[in-house]
Motif scaffolding. Sequence first.
Motif, PDB file in Angstrom:
ATOM      1  N   ILE A 296       0.872  -1.298  -0.114  1.00  0.00           N
ATOM      2  CA  ILE A 296      -0.293   0.225   0.198  1.00  0.00           C
ATOM      3  C   ILE A 296       0.948   1.466  -0.008  1.00  0.00           C
ATOM      4  O   ILE A 296       0.920   2.238  -0.762  1.00  0.00           O
ATOM      5  CB  ILE A 296      -0.703  -0.068   0.975  1.00  0.00           C
ATOM      6  CG1 ILE A 296      -1.924  -1.304   0.204  1.00  0.00           C
ATOM      7  CG2 ILE A 296      -1.578   1.238   1.396  1.00  0.00           C
ATOM      8  CD1 ILE A 296      -2.947  -1.281   2.063  1.00  0.00           C
ATOM      9  N   ASN A 297       1.612   1.006   0.758  1.00  0.00           N
ATOM     10  CA  ASN A 297       3.023   2.371   0.484  1.00  0.00           C
ATOM     11  C   ASN A 297       3.775   2.798  -0.940  1.00  0.00           C
ATOM     12  O   ASN A 297       3.868   3.496  -1.105  1.00  0.00           O
ATOM     13  CB  ASN A 297       3.733   1.824   1.765  1.00  0.00           C
ATOM     14  CG  ASN A 297       3.636   1.937   3.222  1.00  0.00           C
ATOM     15  OD1 ASN A 297       2.839   3.014   3.973  1.00  0.00           O
ATOM     16  ND2 ASN A 297       4.529   2.176   4.187  1.00  0.00           N
ATOM     17  N   TYR A 298       3.816   1.237  -1.492  1.00  0.00           N
ATOM     18  CA  TYR A 298       4.002   1.791  -2.032  1.00  0.00           C
ATOM     19  C   TYR A 298       3.181   2.263  -3.284  1.00  0.00           C
ATOM     20  O   TYR A 298       3.387   3.573  -4.338  1.00  0.00           O
ATOM     21  CB  TYR A 298       4.656   0.272  -3.125  1.00  0.00           C
ATOM     22  CG  TYR A 298       5.332   0.232  -4.618  1.00  0.00           C
ATOM     23  CD1 TYR A 298       6.570   1.049  -4.734  1.00  0.00           C
ATOM     24  CD2 TYR A 298       4.734   0.198  -5.668  1.00  0.00           C
ATOM     25  CE1 TYR A 298       7.288   0.659  -5.722  1.00  0.00           C
ATOM     26  CE2 TYR A 298       4.580  -0.137  -7.309  1.00  0.00           C
ATOM     27  CZ  TYR A 298       6.179   0.682  -7.502  1.00  0.00           C
ATOM     28  OH  TYR A 298       6.904   0.396  -8.493  1.00  0.00           O
ATOM     29  N   ALA A 299       1.907   2.210  -3.561  1.00  0.00           N
ATOM     30  CA  ALA A 299       1.309   2.540  -3.736  1.00  0.00           C
ATOM     31  C   ALA A 299       1.095   3.801  -3.988  1.00  0.00           C
ATOM     32  O   ALA A 299       0.118   4.553  -4.942  1.00  0.00           O
ATOM     33  CB  ALA A 299      -0.639   1.258  -4.030  1.00  0.00           C
ATOM     34  N   LEU A 300       1.034   4.352  -2.711  1.00  0.00           N
ATOM     35  CA  LEU A 300       0.555   5.827  -2.286  1.00  0.00           C
ATOM     36  C   LEU A 300       2.037   6.506  -2.142  1.00  0.00           C
ATOM     37  O   LEU A 300       1.743   7.826  -2.128  1.00  0.00           O
ATOM     38  CB  LEU A 300       0.276   5.838  -1.358  1.00  0.00           C
ATOM     39  CG  LEU A 300      -1.304   5.339  -0.625  1.00  0.00           C
ATOM     40  CD1 LEU A 300      -1.228   4.949   1.065  1.00  0.00           C
ATOM     41  CD2 LEU A 300      -2.308   5.845  -1.246  1.00  0.00           C
ATOM     42  N   GLY A 301       2.805   6.099  -2.892  1.00  0.00           N
ATOM     43  CA  GLY A 301       4.434   6.911  -2.936  1.00  0.00           C
ATOM     44  C   GLY A 301       5.425   7.142  -1.942  1.00  0.00           C
ATOM     45  O   GLY A 301       5.091   8.294  -1.831  1.00  0.00           O
ATOM     46  N   ARG A 302       4.793   6.585  -0.645  1.00  0.00           N
ATOM     47  CA  ARG A 302       5.144   6.862   0.648  1.00  0.00           C
ATOM     48  C   ARG A 302       6.178   6.294   1.169  1.00  0.00           C
ATOM     49  O   ARG A 302       6.359   4.815   1.112  1.00  0.00           O
ATOM     50  CB  ARG A 302       4.288   6.394   1.462  1.00  0.00           C
ATOM     51  CG  ARG A 302       3.480   6.018   1.522  1.00  0.00           C
ATOM     52  CD  ARG A 302       1.909   6.265   2.473  1.00  0.00           C
ATOM     53  NE  ARG A 302       1.050   5.388   3.415  1.00  0.00           N
ATOM     54  CZ  ARG A 302      -0.096   5.198   3.850  1.00  0.00           C
ATOM     55  NH1 ARG A 302      -0.842   6.393   4.234  1.00  0.00           N
ATOM     56  NH2 ARG A 302      -0.457   4.397   4.421  1.00  0.00           N
ATOM     57  N   SER A 303       6.253   6.185   2.378  1.00  0.00           N
ATOM     58  CA  SER A 303       7.907   4.938   3.808  1.00  0.00           C
ATOM     59  C   SER A 303       6.976   4.850   4.880  1.00  0.00           C
ATOM     60  O   SER A 303       8.115   3.971   5.904  1.00  0.00           O
ATOM     61  CB  SER A 303       8.507   5.882   3.249  1.00  0.00           C
ATOM     62  OG  SER A 303       9.484   5.482   2.153  1.00  0.00           O
ATOM     63  N   THR A 304       5.632   5.185   4.934  1.00  0.00           N
ATOM     64  CA  THR A 304       5.480   5.417   6.454  1.00  0.00           C
ATOM     65  C   THR A 304       4.887   3.513   6.652  1.00  0.00           C
ATOM     66  O   THR A 304       4.760   3.017   6.307  1.00  0.00           O
ATOM     67  CB  THR A 304       3.806   6.239   6.660  1.00  0.00           C
ATOM     68  OG1 THR A 304       3.473   5.834   7.898  1.00  0.00           O
ATOM     69  CG2 THR A 304       2.805   5.770   5.662  1.00  0.00           C
ATOM     70  N   LEU A 305       5.216   3.307   7.736  1.00  0.00           N
ATOM     71  CA  LEU A 305       5.119   1.849   8.643  1.00  0.00           C
ATOM     72  C   LEU A 305       3.739   1.959   9.266  1.00  0.00           C
ATOM     73  O   LEU A 305       3.287   0.775   9.853  1.00  0.00           O
ATOM     74  CB  LEU A 305       6.124   1.478   9.239  1.00  0.00           C
ATOM     75  CG  LEU A 305       7.568   1.598   8.906  1.00  0.00           C
ATOM     76  CD1 LEU A 305       8.887   1.803   9.810  1.00  0.00           C
ATOM     77  CD2 LEU A 305       7.576   0.686   7.979  1.00  0.00           C
ATOM     78  N   THR A 306       2.920   2.779   9.529  1.00  0.00           N
ATOM     79  CA  THR A 306       1.484   2.916   9.936  1.00  0.00           C
ATOM     80  C   THR A 306       1.227   3.082   8.796  1.00  0.00           C
ATOM     81  O   THR A 306       0.303   4.049   7.973  1.00  0.00           O
ATOM     82  CB  THR A 306       1.323   3.919  10.856  1.00  0.00           C
ATOM     83  OG1 THR A 306       2.156   3.482  11.797  1.00  0.00           O
ATOM     84  CG2 THR A 306      -0.269   3.728  11.659  1.00  0.00           C
ATOM     85  N   THR A 307      -0.230   1.764   8.692  1.00  0.00           N
ATOM     86  CA  THR A 307      -1.215   1.575   7.472  1.00  0.00           C
ATOM     87  C   THR A 307      -2.711   2.106   8.448  1.00  0.00           C
ATOM     88  O   THR A 307      -2.937   1.567   9.399  1.00  0.00           O
ATOM     89  CB  THR A 307      -1.577   0.229   6.819  1.00  0.00           C
ATOM     90  OG1 THR A 307      -0.234  -0.189   6.779  1.00  0.00           O
ATOM     91  CG2 THR A 307      -2.340  -0.239   6.298  1.00  0.00           C
ATOM     92  N   THR A 308      -3.637   2.582   7.821  1.00  0.00           N
ATOM     93  CA  THR A 308      -4.934   2.934   8.732  1.00  0.00           C
ATOM     94  C   THR A 308      -5.867   2.170   7.853  1.00  0.00           C
ATOM     95  O   THR A 308      -5.994   1.393   6.689  1.00  0.00           O
ATOM     96  CB  THR A 308      -5.255   4.264   8.208  1.00  0.00           C
ATOM     97  OG1 THR A 308      -5.566   4.351   7.304  1.00  0.00           O
ATOM     98  CG2 THR A 308      -4.686   5.626   8.795  1.00  0.00           C
ATOM     99  N   HIS A 309      -7.525   2.020   8.719  1.00  0.00           N
ATOM    100  CA  HIS A 309      -8.250   0.667   7.614  1.00  0.00           C
ATOM    101  C   HIS A 309      -8.491   1.775   6.475  1.00  0.00           C
ATOM    102  O   HIS A 309      -8.871   0.942   5.288  1.00  0.00           O
ATOM    103  CB  HIS A 309      -9.475   0.927   8.580  1.00  0.00           C
ATOM    104  CG  HIS A 309      -9.311   0.202  10.084  1.00  0.00           C
ATOM    105  ND1 HIS A 309      -8.794  -1.559   9.594  1.00  0.00           N
ATOM    106  CD2 HIS A 309      -9.284   0.581  11.285  1.00  0.00           C
ATOM    107  CE1 HIS A 309      -9.042  -1.812  10.851  1.00  0.00           C
ATOM    108  NE2 HIS A 309      -9.127  -0.798  11.528  1.00  0.00           N
ATOM    109  N   ASP A 310      -8.734   3.058   6.298  1.00  0.00           N
ATOM    110  CA  ASP A 310      -8.896   3.566   4.951  1.00  0.00           C
ATOM    111  C   ASP A 310      -8.224   3.588   4.023  1.00  0.00           C
ATOM    112  O   ASP A 310      -8.585   3.556   3.069  1.00  0.00           O
ATOM    113  CB  ASP A 310      -8.617   5.022   5.531  1.00  0.00           C
ATOM    114  CG  ASP A 310     -10.221   5.845   5.919  1.00  0.00           C
ATOM    115  OD1 ASP A 310     -11.217   4.860   5.995  1.00  0.00           O
ATOM    116  OD2 ASP A 310     -10.256   6.820   6.136  1.00  0.00           O
ATOM    117  N   ASP A 311      -6.832   3.212   4.062  1.00  0.00           N
ATOM    118  CA  ASP A 311      -5.576   2.685   3.626  1.00  0.00           C
ATOM    119  C   ASP A 311      -5.963   1.388   2.773  1.00  0.00           C
ATOM    120  O   ASP A 311      -5.764   0.854   1.357  1.00  0.00           O
ATOM    121  CB  ASP A 311      -4.430   1.949   4.044  1.00  0.00           C
ATOM    122  CG  ASP A 311      -3.324   4.042   4.570  1.00  0.00           C
ATOM    123  OD1 ASP A 311      -4.161   4.870   3.667  1.00  0.00           O
ATOM    124  OD2 ASP A 311      -3.649   4.302   5.483  1.00  0.00           O
TER     125      ASP A 311
END
Length: 395
Positions: A296-311
């Motif tokens: 999901i981080n790859y799809a969003l172009g980010r590197s955060t380690l936390t994923t929300t339910h919306d994600d």
Amino acid sequence: MTDPYTAPGLTPGHLGAPVIEPEGAPPGLPYGVEPPDPEQLRTRAACCLSVAGLLGVAMALALTVFVLWPEGKQPAPDFAGGGSGQVQVSVTQGASLTQIGKTLTAKHVVASTRAFTEAAAKSPAGNNIHPGTYTLKERMSAVSALNVLLDPSNANALTVPEGWRSTQVFAAIDSRLGLKPGTARTTAEQHLGELGLPADASGHLEGYLYPATYPVTGDSTALSLLQDMVKEADGNLDGPSVADAATANGVTPYGLLAVASLAQAEADNPEDMAKVARVVYNRLAKKMPLQLDSTINYALGRSTLTTTHDDTRLDSPFNTYAHPGLPPTPIGNPGRDALRAAIHPADGDWLYFVTVQPGDTRFTDSEEQQRKNVDEFNAYRARNSSAQPSASPSP
């Protein structure tokens, strides 16, 4: 008729008397000549053979000394001083001291390969030559050339760290070559057929920009650097071990590259990478969604380690919470350890893992145990709001 042998006055030894052969003498030998002693003949033959053997050994030793003495004992040809002029020499990833010495000799930087390798052997840091392109001079002493090569600041190179995405590599190429931002990406898109990608990549470059250090010369271009990276990746992926591992784990070789990229993104050491790869293979075998935050981080172009339910409701083929199977492409460019983990995953029945805190990644096949581990992860995150370990997959 008178018998001459009994005639008066004719006795053995007198003139005219018949000669009596010595008893036991072979016929035909002159009188007074002793027959050869067989034992003496054998002794003489043995002596001759021994002498001949010693002469042969001596000649062989002399020939060896003659051939090897100049190389092993005479000083290696070497120039004196710091040289003159300017020469660019590229040191590739993994080049040996002998290979480097041959390159230096061919470009007339040093007088001989042996002078260079001997100088490196005498230096405590002789093996610490970094890949890159170095500016040296012609007719340098071996020690002078070595000192230039041992200084990393002299290396003109581009280093691609493990796990970088293609967007990061493009930006690094543009910066290193002083190009307008976006040039490397455009080059990749316009010259896709010239990059050397294998057929099963289907034109996707992600995963094939192999992490390594690449020499940069005055002739380097965005295209040439991209080609070098793809060539290096292909060399590490080409072989029966990759094909056999892919078949054994129910994926294609390209799928194995995707697994390696997941292991690279989700773990920070080789041991955990091998376990993450096993979790991925186990979930694929059970047709369970991978549920990996990293995709999901790859799809969003980010590197955060936390994923929300919306994600997790993201509309993207890289959303492994919503879409079963592997992501459509690798999510980064895996290095050697991650590739090894995908080829040789750890043995285990794990289906879940979570990094509770740095250095503490837990693997389990129990959904209940995973929930407990996730609770610990959340508690740690609450206490350390700046630290955000990852939890994947979710139960």
